[in-house]
Structures are given as C-alpha cells and as structure tokens.
Design an enzyme around this catalytic site. Sequence first.
Site, mmCIF file in Angstrom:
data_model
loop_
_atom_site.group_PDB
_atom_site.id
_atom_site.type_symbol
_atom_site.label_atom_id
_atom_site.label_comp_id
_atom_site.label_asym_id
_atom_site.label_seq_id
_atom_site.Cartn_x
_atom_site.Cartn_y
_atom_site.Cartn_z
ATOM 1 N N VAL A 269 0.850 -1.184 0.000
ATOM 2 C CA VAL A 269 0.000 0.000 0.000
ATOM 3 C C VAL A 269 0.885 1.233 0.000
ATOM 4 O O VAL A 269 2.067 1.162 0.297
ATOM 5 C CB VAL A 269 -0.956 0.021 1.222
ATOM 6 N N GLY A 270 0.312 2.372 -0.353
ATOM 7 C CA GLY A 270 1.062 3.624 -0.334
ATOM 8 C C GLY A 270 1.086 4.282 -1.694
ATOM 9 O O GLY A 270 0.455 3.825 -2.643
ATOM 10 N N ASN A 271 1.841 5.359 -1.746
ATOM 11 C CA ASN A 271 1.871 6.232 -2.896
ATOM 12 C C ASN A 271 2.332 5.552 -4.181
ATOM 13 O O ASN A 271 1.707 5.675 -5.235
ATOM 14 C CB ASN A 271 2.847 7.361 -2.558
ATOM 15 N N GLU A 293 -2.050 -9.162 -0.336
ATOM 16 C CA GLU A 293 -2.440 -9.098 1.080
ATOM 17 C C GLU A 293 -3.598 -8.159 1.309
ATOM 18 O O GLU A 293 -4.474 -8.408 2.121
ATOM 19 C CB GLU A 293 -1.271 -8.534 1.900
ATOM 20 N N ILE A 363 13.737 0.153 1.965
ATOM 21 C CA ILE A 363 14.427 1.254 2.634
ATOM 22 C C ILE A 363 15.744 1.532 1.909
ATOM 23 O O ILE A 363 16.048 2.662 1.579
ATOM 24 C CB ILE A 363 14.615 0.938 4.134
ATOM 25 N N ASN A 383 8.946 -0.815 10.167
ATOM 26 C CA ASN A 383 7.667 -1.529 10.318
ATOM 27 C C ASN A 383 7.917 -3.019 10.544
ATOM 28 O O ASN A 383 7.658 -3.549 11.605
ATOM 29 C CB ASN A 383 6.791 -1.338 9.079
ATOM 30 N N GLY A 387 4.606 -9.117 4.393
ATOM 31 C CA GLY A 387 4.491 -10.199 3.417
ATOM 32 C C GLY A 387 5.513 -10.109 2.309
ATOM 33 O O GLY A 387 5.524 -10.948 1.393
ATOM 34 N N LYS A 407 14.961 11.513 3.057
ATOM 35 C CA LYS A 407 15.301 12.658 3.929
ATOM 36 C C LYS A 407 15.885 13.818 3.127
ATOM 37 O O LYS A 407 17.040 14.224 3.327
ATOM 38 C CB LYS A 407 16.252 12.224 5.055
HETATM 39 O O1 0RQ Z 1 9.927 8.143 6.845
HETATM 40 O O2 0RQ Z 1 7.949 9.568 6.774
HETATM 41 O O3 0RQ Z 1 9.554 9.649 8.698
HETATM 42 O O4 0RQ Z 1 10.231 10.534 6.457
HETATM 43 O O5 0RQ Z 1 10.834 5.517 5.620
HETATM 44 O O6 0RQ Z 1 9.257 5.789 3.337
HETATM 45 O O7 0RQ Z 1 9.410 6.592 1.012
HETATM 46 O O8 0RQ Z 1 7.334 7.093 2.400
HETATM 47 O O9 0RQ Z 1 7.874 4.797 1.488
HETATM 48 O O10 0RQ Z 1 5.769 4.348 2.849
HETATM 49 O O11 0RQ Z 1 6.473 2.949 0.865
HETATM 50 O O12 0RQ Z 1 7.696 2.829 3.028
HETATM 51 C C1 0RQ Z 1 10.103 0.030 3.085
HETATM 52 C C2 0RQ Z 1 9.203 1.359 4.988
HETATM 53 C C3 0RQ Z 1 8.776 2.065 2.605
HETATM 54 C C4 0RQ Z 1 7.625 0.044 3.507
HETATM 55 C C5 0RQ Z 1 8.952 0.861 3.563
HETATM 56 C C6 0RQ Z 1 11.854 6.508 5.510
HETATM 57 C C7 0RQ Z 1 11.178 7.656 4.830
HETATM 58 C C8 0RQ Z 1 9.825 7.649 5.518
HETATM 59 C C9 0RQ Z 1 8.655 5.611 4.586
HETATM 60 P P1 0RQ Z 1 9.370 9.594 7.229
HETATM 61 P P2 0RQ Z 1 8.437 6.164 2.043
HETATM 62 P P3 0RQ Z 1 6.829 3.734 2.049
HETATM 63 C C10 0RQ Z 1 3.367 -5.092 1.527
HETATM 64 C C11 0RQ Z 1 4.517 -5.927 1.946
HETATM 65 C C12 0RQ Z 1 8.094 -3.648 4.439
HETATM 66 C C13 0RQ Z 1 6.781 -4.365 4.496
HETATM 67 C C14 0RQ Z 1 6.301 -4.814 3.157
HETATM 68 C C15 0RQ Z 1 7.660 -1.203 4.364
HETATM 69 C C16 0RQ Z 1 9.562 6.156 5.674
HETATM 70 O O13 0RQ Z 1 7.392 -0.329 2.182
HETATM 71 O O14 0RQ Z 1 7.428 -1.142 5.560
HETATM 72 O O15 0RQ Z 1 6.940 -4.661 2.135
HETATM 73 N N1 0RQ Z 1 7.986 -2.376 3.744
HETATM 74 N N2 0RQ Z 1 5.118 -5.401 3.155
HETATM 75 O O16 0RQ Z 1 11.885 8.857 5.052
HETATM 76 C C17 0RQ Z 1 16.177 6.250 6.289
HETATM 77 C C18 0RQ Z 1 16.369 5.232 4.192
HETATM 78 C C19 0RQ Z 1 14.957 5.380 4.044
HETATM 79 C C20 0RQ Z 1 14.241 5.965 5.091
HETATM 80 C C21 0RQ Z 1 12.870 5.429 3.483
HETATM 81 N N3 0RQ Z 1 17.110 4.681 3.247
HETATM 82 N N4 0RQ Z 1 16.926 5.668 5.328
HETATM 83 N N5 0RQ Z 1 14.851 6.389 6.214
HETATM 84 N N6 0RQ Z 1 12.962 5.978 4.704
HETATM 85 N N7 0RQ Z 1 14.083 5.066 3.059
HETATM 86 C C22 0RQ Z 1 2.118 -5.442 2.232
HETATM 87 C C23 0RQ Z 1 1.398 -4.264 2.740
HETATM 88 O O17 0RQ Z 1 1.704 -3.165 2.459
HETATM 89 C C24 0RQ Z 1 0.297 -4.498 3.652
#
Ligand code: 0RQ
Length: 504
Positions: A269-271, A293, A363, A383, A387, A407
């Site tokens: 989910v997400g953008n 999922e 990440i 997080n 899945g 960032k």
């Molecule tokens: O943090 O909002 O505090 O700035 O991580 O990053 O770019 O908004 O992207 O919401 O898609 O999250 C991997 C966390 C990406 C997510 C992850 C920081 C960034 C921000 C979120 P702030 P974005 P997203 C799907 C299967 C694992 C679970 C999974 C995830 C925050 O996709 O949890 O895949 N995946 N499940 O600033 C430091 C870096 C960073 C960083 C991003 N390199 N270093 N901070 N961030 N990259 C199933 C479902 O979805 C249910």
Amino acid sequence: SHSRILCPELQQKIMTAEQAADFIRDGDTVGMSGFTGAGYPKALPGALVNKAQIQRDLKKPFKINLWTGASTAPELDGVLADADGINLRLPYQSDPICRQQINSGQMHYIDLHLSEVSQYAWSGFLGDLDVAVIEVAGIHEDGRIIPSSSVGNNKTWVEQADKIILEVNSQQSLKLEGMHDIYYGTALPPHRKPILLNEPADRIGSQYLDIPQDKIVAVVETSAPDRNSPFSPPDAVSEQIATNILAFFEHEIKKGRLPANLLPLQSGVGNIPNAVLSGLDNGGYKNLSAYTEVIQDGMLQMLKSGTLSVASATAFSLSPDALVELNENIDFYREKIILRQQDISNHPEIARRLGIIAMNGLIEADIYGNVNSTHVMGTRMMNGIGGSGDFARNGYLSIFMTPSTAKNGAISAIVPMVSHVDHTEHDVKVVVTEQGLADLRGLSPRQRARVIINNCAHPDFKDQLLDYYERACASGRGMHTPHLLNEALSWHERFEQTGTMRQD
Ligand code: 0RQ
C-alpha cells in the site's frame, strides 16, 4: 435489540469491554484480529489500558504479549504501547509509539514472514496463546460467525487460544457475508497436502469462521470505523516510478515473458503502489488479477473499471471514500473479492504456482541487489518484513521500488552494502527508482552493480558509488562480490555522524 448477535447462547455472554477485560491477566499472551488497519478490536484494548492504569496505581505491573495479523491502528497498538502495556509484539506493526518503544528497547518485537505466523503458533514455537480477541461482523442464530474486514490470523488465534472474546462491530457491513474463504485443510508436517488453489478466484474453504463456542467467554458490542486513512494522490516521483514499471511490463509482454494480462499482482500500500495501479488502470489492460495481502483504493477502482477481474487478499485498506463505494456496491464487489487467512493469501506454494508479480517498497538496496526493507541505519526498526518476503522469494517477478533518495536527498537508497538484509540478491529480480529500472535477472554480481548504479542511483550519489565500486574491484580481494570491508558501511556511519551520506 442485539440485531447482530442472533445466537441465544452467545447473547448470554454479552458484556461491556471493561467486564471482558477481566479475562485478560498480566503476562497473558493475547492474539488479536487486525490487518493493515482493518478488522481490529475497537474496545478491548482501551479497556485493557484502563485496567493497566488501575494496576499501575496499585503498583502492580500489567503487560501482555500481543500477536495480531499485521499492523492495526492507534486504538490498538497506539493506546496499549502508550500505556506501557506491551511486553512483546509480533508479527508486524507500523505504529509510531510502538516503533519508538521497540527502538528504545522497552518492547520486544519479533518480525516474522506473515505467511509463517500460524505455523509458528501451531507448532508451539511462540508459547501458549491465552486469549483471542476477534472482531466480527455478526453472529447467526446457529452460531456461524461472519468475519469482519480482515481475516489475518483469526482462524489460528481462535483455534489456539484458551479463551475467546468477540467484538461485534455494527459499523462493518453485514453484506461482507460470502466474501470470505476460510480454508480448513492446513496441517503440520508430515501431514501436509497440496493446497488446491489454481487461480486467484478459486474458493476452497468456508464463508464462516469456525469458533468453538465453549471457548467464547465474552461478546462485546462495538460501533466504530476501521482506520480508513484518506487517500493522497501520487506525487511526481511515484508517478515516474510507476511509468518505469509500466514500460518494463510492456517490454516483458513483447518479449513473450509475460502474458498480455500479466500474472497475478501483489502490491503493497502507499503512494508508489497506487500510482502503479492507476497506471495499469489507464494502460489498456483487461482481465488482470490480484493475489495479494491488501485491497486498497486502486484495486477497487480497477475492479470497477473492469481492468481487474478478481482480487484475493486477507484485508481491506481503504480511504473513507472508497469504503463508501465498497458498501454501496458490495453485491458487485462480493463477486470479485475473496478474503482469506494470511497463511493462504501469502502462501509460498501458491505464490510459486500462480507466478505472482510482487511489488514492494524498500528502505535501501545495495549495488549487488540485496534489499533492506525494515531497518533504518541498520539498527532502528521501521515496520517489519510483512508479506514482502513471502511474495518476493516465491513469486515469478520480485520488483522492489523506492525513491532514489530519502530525507530530502541526505540519504541514498542505493548504498555500497545494505546495513540489514531482508531480501537477498537471490530473491531480488528488479530494482526501480524514479531514475530508472534495473533488471537483475541473469546478471552476475559485478554486472548487477553497474546496472543498479547507472539506472537507479540518484545523480548526486552516482560518482560516489562508482568510485566505491571501482576501488573495491582494484583492492586485490575477491572479485565475485567486490567490497572494501572497512568502508562498506561508512555511508551509514557518516549519516549518523553528520546527518548526510554525501561526501563533500
Ligand atoms: O519516513 O515519513 O519519517 O520521512 O521511511 O518511506 O518513502 O514514504 O515509502 O511508505 O512505501 O515505506 C520500506 C518502509 C517504505 C515500507 C517501507 C523513511 C522515509 C519515511 C517511509 P518519514 P516512504 P513507504 C506489503 C509488503 C516492508 C513491508 C512490506 C515497508 C519512511 O514499504 O514497511 O513490504 N515495507 N510489506 O523517510 C532512512 C532510508 C529510508 C528511510 C525510506 N534509506 N533511510 N529512512 N525511509 N528510506 C504489504 C502491505 O503493504 C500491507
């Protein structure tokens, strides 16, 4: 008046959340419903917090071990963590207070592949489950249970728990009845049989959740919405990532490596996922399917337009507007949506058989294609793996997508060596950023490094990455996966010290 609790035996067990909370004691392990902000209990966690408060005033501790399907909401994870009420959490969370406590060392956290949680519980790897607290949509006169807006691990929790508390939420549509498919054919080795699910649309189980009535100790009536977060339209970076993925799909179809209606889609989910889904919706595709999922706004829209013919998942994750759309046209959607328990929605056997296209966030990725989905700077949990491992490892295509920096450009998402590994170079087939896409299939580690740096890295970090890679190749060490070990994690260390990964 109890219009949703028609079973006379269970009507006898109706009580307040505070009364029901007395069935949960300090130190208990509690399995709650809830997956991605859908179908979690709305009242019991708050009642437990009041109890914890009273106990604390009496100088008695009150903490539970909390198991769920996946992430929940402020009314569950948030309030319990805030009251210091969680000793151990599994298998996934995305709550800011929970995250803070995990990273400060106050809370233990076990980050599990979501498909594997039930097997862990059945096998006794996690210890005993004392109480299950499960949200449901309604109870028939004969005791059959209509599940709520997520299934998650509910089947396992009610089987494993000594006591069961049901929350019957009058805000969940009773017309969810018939959407679920709870499979009762799973077993532990050596008694496992093939799961005969050959298409995302296949129904192999029951519409109802089978709950042993003698274990139900309380039924609580609630009326509260799920965490339905408003939808924000994709930003330019997400749009560009989606464009890159869509171009890749076209290329693969031309090469004959994907059928014209692709293969079953799994998407986070997400953008970025939403941008990909709306790109597919406007891309002339027909008869796509999803085996995933979570059903988010984009998938509902694709079902409505006919781009998608079926979506199988374990939960909804909808905006308030999309929820209205679902409820107003639920007879239409019930024909096309199937909600399964998460050990089936994420099952490795099924992911491999169907040939899923897995699309997940990351990440950071390293120049050789290892992916970190969970840890910021190697130590801080974001997080959890969720899945992503179930689908990436076992799917036909695993695509990991991310903006090339985080960032405000201080962090490169492409680094010399990931500071934590969730998905290894063996499982990652495609990495994509707004800069471009790296197809890693069939490439050796050194070939991969060139493609990832050239196609995916942000221009501000490209030279820095090439410089690292070339010096690693010239170091006289192993040439299979060249590294400068004393420098491999220096980008992270620089960020911790100076607030940026940039060399000046
Ligand atoms: O943090 O909002 O505090 O700035 O991580 O990053 O770019 O908004 O992207 O919401 O898609 O999250 C991997 C966390 C990406 C997510 C992850 C920081 C960034 C921000 C979120 P702030 P974005 P997203 C799907 C299967 C694992 C679970 C999974 C995830 C925050 O996709 O949890 O895949 N995946 N499940 O600033 C430091 C870096 C960073 C960083 C991003 N390199 N270093 N901070 N961030 N990259 C199933 C479902 O979805 C249910």
